[in-house]
Write a protein that holds these residues in place. Structure first.
Motif, PDB file in Angstrom:
ATOM      1  N   LEU A 226       0.821  -1.201   0.000  1.00 26.86           N
ATOM      2  CA  LEU A 226       0.000   0.000   0.000  1.00 26.86           C
ATOM      3  C   LEU A 226       0.859   1.258   0.000  1.00 26.86           C
ATOM      4  CD1 LEU A 226      -2.800  -1.079   2.516  1.00 26.86           C
ATOM      5  CD2 LEU A 226      -3.029  -0.775   0.039  1.00 26.86           C
ATOM      6  N   ASN A 227       1.983   1.225   0.710  1.00 19.72           N
ATOM      7  CA  ASN A 227       2.910   2.358   0.709  1.00 19.72           C
ATOM      8  C   ASN A 227       3.490   2.597  -0.682  1.00 19.72           C
ATOM      9  OD1 ASN A 227       3.726   4.179   2.813  1.00 19.72           O
ATOM     10  ND2 ASN A 227       4.048   2.394   4.106  1.00 19.72           N
ATOM     11  N   PHE A 228       3.878   1.507  -1.343  1.00 21.39           N
ATOM     12  CA  PHE A 228       4.431   1.604  -2.698  1.00 21.39           C
ATOM     13  C   PHE A 228       3.407   2.213  -3.646  1.00 21.39           C
ATOM     14  CE2 PHE A 228       5.338  -0.054  -6.925  1.00 21.39           C
ATOM     15  CZ  PHE A 228       6.699   0.204  -7.036  1.00 21.39           C
ATOM     16  N   GLN A 229       2.176   1.722  -3.561  1.00 22.07           N
ATOM     17  CA  GLN A 229       1.112   2.249  -4.407  1.00 22.07           C
ATOM     18  C   GLN A 229       0.841   3.719  -4.113  1.00 22.07           C
ATOM     19  OE1 GLN A 229       0.987  -0.088  -6.853  1.00 22.07           O
ATOM     20  NE2 GLN A 229      -1.227   0.101  -6.860  1.00 22.07           N
ATOM     21  N   GLN A 230       0.897   4.086  -2.826  1.00 21.46           N
ATOM     22  CA  GLN A 230       0.619   5.470  -2.453  1.00 21.46           C
ATOM     23  C   GLN A 230       1.650   6.419  -3.046  1.00 21.46           C
ATOM     24  OE1 GLN A 230      -2.156   6.123  -0.926  1.00 21.46           O
ATOM     25  NE2 GLN A 230      -1.863   8.327  -0.894  1.00 21.46           N
ATOM     26  N   GLN A 231       2.919   6.010  -3.031  1.00 15.53           N
ATOM     27  CA  GLN A 231       3.964   6.836  -3.636  1.00 15.53           C
ATOM     28  C   GLN A 231       3.676   7.067  -5.120  1.00 15.53           C
ATOM     29  OE1 GLN A 231       6.741   8.231  -2.216  1.00 15.53           O
ATOM     30  NE2 GLN A 231       6.166   7.551  -0.179  1.00 15.53           N
ATOM     31  N   CYS A 232       3.271   6.010  -5.817  1.00 13.56           N
ATOM     32  CA  CYS A 232       2.977   6.123  -7.256  1.00 13.56           C
ATOM     33  C   CYS A 232       1.779   7.039  -7.511  1.00 13.56           C
ATOM     34  CB  CYS A 232       2.702   4.741  -7.854  1.00 13.56           C
ATOM     35  SG  CYS A 232       4.115   3.630  -7.841  1.00 13.56           S
ATOM     36  N   PHE A 233       0.702   6.846  -6.758  1.00 13.61           N
ATOM     37  CA  PHE A 233      -0.512   7.633  -6.975  1.00 13.61           C
ATOM     38  C   PHE A 233      -0.292   9.107  -6.627  1.00 13.61           C
ATOM     39  CE2 PHE A 233      -2.983   3.494  -6.074  1.00 13.61           C
ATOM     40  CZ  PHE A 233      -2.912   3.143  -7.404  1.00 13.61           C
ATOM     41  N   GLU A 234       0.449   9.373  -5.546  1.00 11.75           N
ATOM     42  CA  GLU A 234       0.752  10.758  -5.171  1.00 11.75           C
ATOM     43  C   GLU A 234       1.576  11.429  -6.266  1.00 11.75           C
ATOM     44  OE1 GLU A 234      -0.303  12.463  -2.681  1.00 11.75           O
ATOM     45  OE2 GLU A 234      -0.804  11.135  -1.020  1.00 11.75           O
ATOM     46  N   ALA A 235       2.550  10.687  -6.813  1.00 18.60           N
ATOM     47  CA  ALA A 235       3.398  11.240  -7.871  1.00 18.60           C
ATOM     48  C   ALA A 235       2.582  11.528  -9.128  1.00 18.60           C
ATOM     49  CB  ALA A 235       4.529  10.267  -8.187  1.00 18.60           C
ATOM     50  N   ASN A 236       1.652  10.647  -9.476  1.00 20.44           N
ATOM     51  CA  ASN A 236       0.816  10.866 -10.659  1.00 20.44           C
ATOM     52  C   ASN A 236      -0.086  12.088 -10.484  1.00 20.44           C
ATOM     53  OD1 ASN A 236       1.880   8.643 -11.952  1.00 20.44           O
ATOM     54  ND2 ASN A 236       0.283   7.251 -11.266  1.00 20.44           N
ATOM     55  N   PHE A 237      -0.626  12.251  -9.282  1.00 20.74           N
ATOM     56  CA  PHE A 237      -1.470  13.418  -9.003  1.00 20.74           C
ATOM     57  C   PHE A 237      -0.654  14.703  -9.111  1.00 20.74           C
ATOM     58  CE2 PHE A 237      -3.490  16.224  -5.666  1.00 20.74           C
ATOM     59  CZ  PHE A 237      -4.551  16.612  -6.469  1.00 20.74           C
ATOM     60  N   ARG A 238       0.563  14.678  -8.559  1.00 20.86           N
ATOM     61  CA  ARG A 238       1.437  15.847  -8.637  1.00 20.86           C
ATOM     62  C   ARG A 238       1.803  16.148 -10.097  1.00 20.86           C
ATOM     63  NH1 ARG A 238       5.222  13.863  -5.894  1.00 20.86           N
ATOM     64  NH2 ARG A 238       4.339  14.382  -3.881  1.00 20.86           N
ATOM     65  N   PHE A 239       2.052  15.098 -10.875  1.00 20.58           N
ATOM     66  CA  PHE A 239       2.389  15.277 -12.284  1.00 20.58           C
ATOM     67  C   PHE A 239       1.227  15.899 -13.051  1.00 20.58           C
ATOM     68  CE2 PHE A 239       2.681  13.540 -16.666  1.00 20.58           C
ATOM     69  CZ  PHE A 239       3.864  14.151 -17.038  1.00 20.58           C
ATOM     70  N   GLY A 240      -0.002  15.488 -12.719  1.00 23.52           N
ATOM     71  CA  GLY A 240      -1.177  16.078 -13.360  1.00 23.52           C
ATOM     72  C   GLY A 240      -1.293  17.565 -13.075  1.00 23.52           C
ATOM     73  N   LEU A 241      -0.978  17.970 -11.845  1.00 23.20           N
ATOM     74  CA  LEU A 241      -1.012  19.390 -11.495  1.00 23.20           C
ATOM     75  C   LEU A 241       0.079  20.161 -12.231  1.00 23.20           C
ATOM     76  CD1 LEU A 241      -1.620  19.066  -7.648  1.00 23.20           C
ATOM     77  CD2 LEU A 241      -3.269  19.848  -9.358  1.00 23.20           C
ATOM     78  N   ILE A 242       1.243  19.538 -12.380  1.00 24.08           N
ATOM     79  CA  ILE A 242       2.344  20.194 -13.111  1.00 24.08           C
ATOM     80  C   ILE A 242       1.967  20.392 -14.575  1.00 24.08           C
ATOM     81  CG2 ILE A 242       4.708  19.877 -13.936  1.00 24.08           C
ATOM     82  CD1 ILE A 242       5.304  18.455 -11.281  1.00 24.08           C
ATOM     83  N   LYS A 270      -7.679   7.875  -6.864  1.00 23.26           N
ATOM     84  CA  LYS A 270      -6.753   6.773  -6.608  1.00 23.26           C
ATOM     85  C   LYS A 270      -5.933   7.033  -5.347  1.00 23.26           C
ATOM     86  CE  LYS A 270      -6.262   5.237 -11.402  1.00 23.26           C
ATOM     87  NZ  LYS A 270      -5.345   5.019 -12.538  1.00 23.26           N
ATOM     88  N   VAL A 271      -5.527   8.295  -5.153  1.00 24.16           N
ATOM     89  CA  VAL A 271      -4.815   8.656  -3.919  1.00 24.16           C
ATOM     90  C   VAL A 271      -5.699   8.394  -2.709  1.00 24.16           C
ATOM     91  CG1 VAL A 271      -3.851  10.589  -2.595  1.00 24.16           C
ATOM     92  CG2 VAL A 271      -3.340  10.370  -5.029  1.00 24.16           C
ATOM     93  N   TYR A 272      -6.952   8.850  -2.808  1.00 24.47           N
ATOM     94  CA  TYR A 272      -7.887   8.716  -1.684  1.00 24.47           C
ATOM     95  C   TYR A 272      -8.206   7.247  -1.390  1.00 24.47           C
ATOM     96  CZ  TYR A 272     -12.359   8.765   0.778  1.00 24.47           C
ATOM     97  OH  TYR A 272     -13.368   8.521   1.674  1.00 24.47           O
ATOM     98  N   ASP A 273      -8.541   6.495  -2.440  1.00 26.62           N
ATOM     99  CA  ASP A 273      -8.923   5.095  -2.240  1.00 26.62           C
ATOM    100  C   ASP A 273      -7.797   4.287  -1.614  1.00 26.62           C
ATOM    101  OD1 ASP A 273     -11.374   5.638  -3.300  1.00 26.62           O
ATOM    102  OD2 ASP A 273     -10.958   4.804  -5.282  1.00 26.62           O
ATOM    103  N   ASN A 274      -6.577   4.473  -2.136  1.00 27.86           N
ATOM    104  CA  ASN A 274      -5.446   3.721  -1.592  1.00 27.86           C
ATOM    105  C   ASN A 274      -5.127   4.160  -0.165  1.00 27.86           C
ATOM    106  OD1 ASN A 274      -3.125   1.780  -2.496  1.00 27.86           O
ATOM    107  ND2 ASN A 274      -2.093   3.435  -1.418  1.00 27.86           N
TER     108      ASN A 274
END
Length: 584
Positions: A226-242, A270-274
């Protein structure tokens, strides 16, 4: 296609073989073998020494508990104030040790992070790995976050856990001796056979700790994934904002706010669900840890109170035993208290190890490319037997060949998607998918002007001379070229430091690229639809300027407009199914 599949299989195999200790060693060991190893070793030795002193002070504080509570039981006022004075001395010493240990810890953290980040950046830029990751179908997500945030968290967590583990190990070794000396004994008997086992409190602490560790390991295992997935989802969300910030103008022109909101909400969901799964799992684990820790608190009292009431030990001895038991029991359950941090560390180490694996694979992609770029002893720029393919192996251009002399010009045309841009990238030596040979005259610079010019952050002067950081040009020459490119408004801004790619229009950026070519005077110039944002009149003026200012420069252009034909000696037309035709 075979290369891409092989890389995917190798990546999967490495993920399956991953272990935390192996990953930590792979990511972090380079610093301890670098030129900074002596300084880093001294810092670490000082931190370990201070940790040992801290353990020694904790042992003395445990002895102080015995002294202090005995003075209360004996109603000895003078001894009471002596014990308070001893406590002050121990507290001041502990304060000094804690402050300097933390200070040296942060210095080591800063040095290590700087070295490791620079190493990742160097590897990422070496041999164009960053570009191969960009075009690869099996690349990883958000390498920028891995080099910044993940490196930072890796070193913070690793040093924090390592130092605390050493401290815990020292506490365990010290207090288990104290607890053994203060413990009673219990006997086991069967029929006529009996045995007396000393150190009852030690064995109880050990047995309880084993039970706690097994339970927490069972229930906390899913936190790593779950930690690994959270890092990925947080990064994708940040990339979308960029991306939203980067393409703000285009999104506004398209009135694409609703679509962008939908995409960002998808990332956020995805960030929230994970995170919700993680919180629920953490809730169960926290409940277990709380109950198990609280369950251990009355054990030393229950076992030791009979000895206290029988007069075998005093109140100070009882308090010292319970404190020592607590220290030993918590030391033995170190991994329980740090399970959350360990799960986070494992996820981060896995991301960094995957990043290193991908960079190694991209090195192989470039190294195994069958498109060779060779320095030619003569002044001819030539291409022989060049096959250009997509990453999936599809052939775009078959058996291409050409020769250009200094001052020649070639226009590459053809329908969209036929491979014109990939051909020019293959000639440049950055497109690895294909076979063939490009021969470039020895020690001659090639300058490439893409459709979207790259303008680094900095002064306008630096943007004009990019990437030649050591190149200097008189202001009069730069001003004259800017005026020739119809950039009169920028003459007074040469030393202004701005994000020029956001300030200038596409047409202005393309004119900056032409000015760059005139200033740098490259022997070979490649333009990939470099005038797509310009009107035909401006395009005509700029190409005339190129032919007048760069008379000995070989020029290769990619374009669709027929207005480019008069400025080129040769025309290359890319056809379907890998075909092509070269006309002088």
């Amino acid at each position: 296609m075979l290369v891409e599949n092989k890389l995917a299989e190798d990546q999967l195999a490495k993920v399956k073989k991953f272990t935390l200790l192996r990953g930590i060693w792979r990511v972090g060991n380079g610093y301890w073998r670098s030129q900074e190893k002596k300084y880093a070793g001294l810092l670490l030795l000082a931190i370990i020494s201070l940790t040992a002193i801290d353990v020694y002070l904790q042992v003395w504080l445990n002895k102080w508990r015995n002294i202090f509570f005995n003075t209360l039981q004996d109603r000895d006022l003078a001894a009471f104030f002596d014990s308070i004075f001893l406590w002050l001395i121990l507290t001041v010493a502990a304060l000094a040790v804690t402050v300097y240990q933390r200070y040296l810890h942060q210095i080591l953290e800063l040095k290590w992070r700087t070295w490791l980040t620079e190493r990742f950046i160097q590897e990422y830029l070496h041999s164009k790995k960053y570009y191969y990751m960009h075009i690869s179908d099996n690349s990883i997500d958000n390498p920028d976050q891995r080099m910044s945030e993940d490196v930072k968290l890796f070193i913070e967590l690793l040093l924090k856990i390592f130092i605390w583990f050493l401290y815990t190990l020292g506490i365990l070794c010290s207090f288990i001796i104290i607890l053994w000396q203060l413990s009673g004994s219990f006997s086991l008997s069967w029929q006529e056979w009996s045995i007396v086992i000393p150190g009852d409190m030690v064995w109880i602490a050990l047995g309880y700790a084993i039970m706690v560790n097994l339970i927490v390991a069972k229930f906390g295992q899913s936190l790593v994934h779950l930690n690994f997935q959270q890092q990925c989802f947080e990064a994708n969300f940040r990339f979308g904002l960029i991306r939203l910030r980067e393409y703000a103008e285009a999104i506004a022109l398209y009135t694409g706010e609703q679509r962008e909101r939908y995409l960002l909400k998808g990332y956020l969901k995805k960030v929230y669900d994970n995170l919700y799964k993680y919180i629920n799992r953490q809730k169960v684990l926290d409940c277990l840890i709380f109950c198990l820790y609280r369950g251990a608190e009355p054990l030393p009292y229950i076992i030791t109170v009979p000895r206290f009431f029988s007069g075998q030990i005093q109140l100070g001895g009882l308090m010292q035993i319970t404190a020592a038991f607590d220290r030993v029991q918590k030391s033995l359950t170190f991994f329980v208290g740090w399970y959350k941090e360990l799960a986070k560390l494992e996820a981060i180490v896995k991301r960094l190890a995957n990043f290193m694996d991908m960079m190694e694979q991209m090195r192989l992609v470039g190294g195994n490319s069958a498109i060779r770029v060779i320095a030619s002893p003569d002044m001819t720029f030539s291409v022989e037997g060049l096959n250009v393919r997509l990453p999936n192996g599809k052939l775009l251009i078959h058996d291409f060949a050409m020769k250009l002399q200094a001052g020649d010009s070639l226009l590459i045309t053809g329908p969209s998607g036929c491979g014109k841009s990939m051909l020019i990238k293959a000639i440049a030596g950055i497109w690895p998918f294909g076979e063939g040979c490009t021969r470039i005259p020895h020690n001659q610079q090639c300058l490439f002007l893409p459709q979207k010019p790259y303008l680094p952050e900095g002064t306008l002067r630096e943007a004009l001379l990019y990437p030649q950081s050591g190149l200097t040009c008189p202001d009069e020459e730069i001003v004259a070229v800017l005026k020739k490119c119809n950039l009169n408004d920028l003459v007074e801004l040469l030393d202004d430091r701005e994000n020029w790619s956001h300030i200038l229009s596409t047409g202005e950026q393309q004119r900056i690229a032409f000015a760059r070519a005139i200033l740098q005077q490259p022997p070979w110039l490649f333009l990939d639809e470099a005038t797509s944002g310009l009107d035909e009149a401006t395009e005509k003026r700029l190409y005339k300027m190129l032919r007048n200012e760069l008379k000995t420069t070989g020029i290769v252009s990619v374009g669709h407009r027929s207005s480019l034909l008069p400025y080129h000696d040769k025309i290359l037309t890319i056809k379907e199914k890998g075909g092509w035709a070269l006309v002088a």
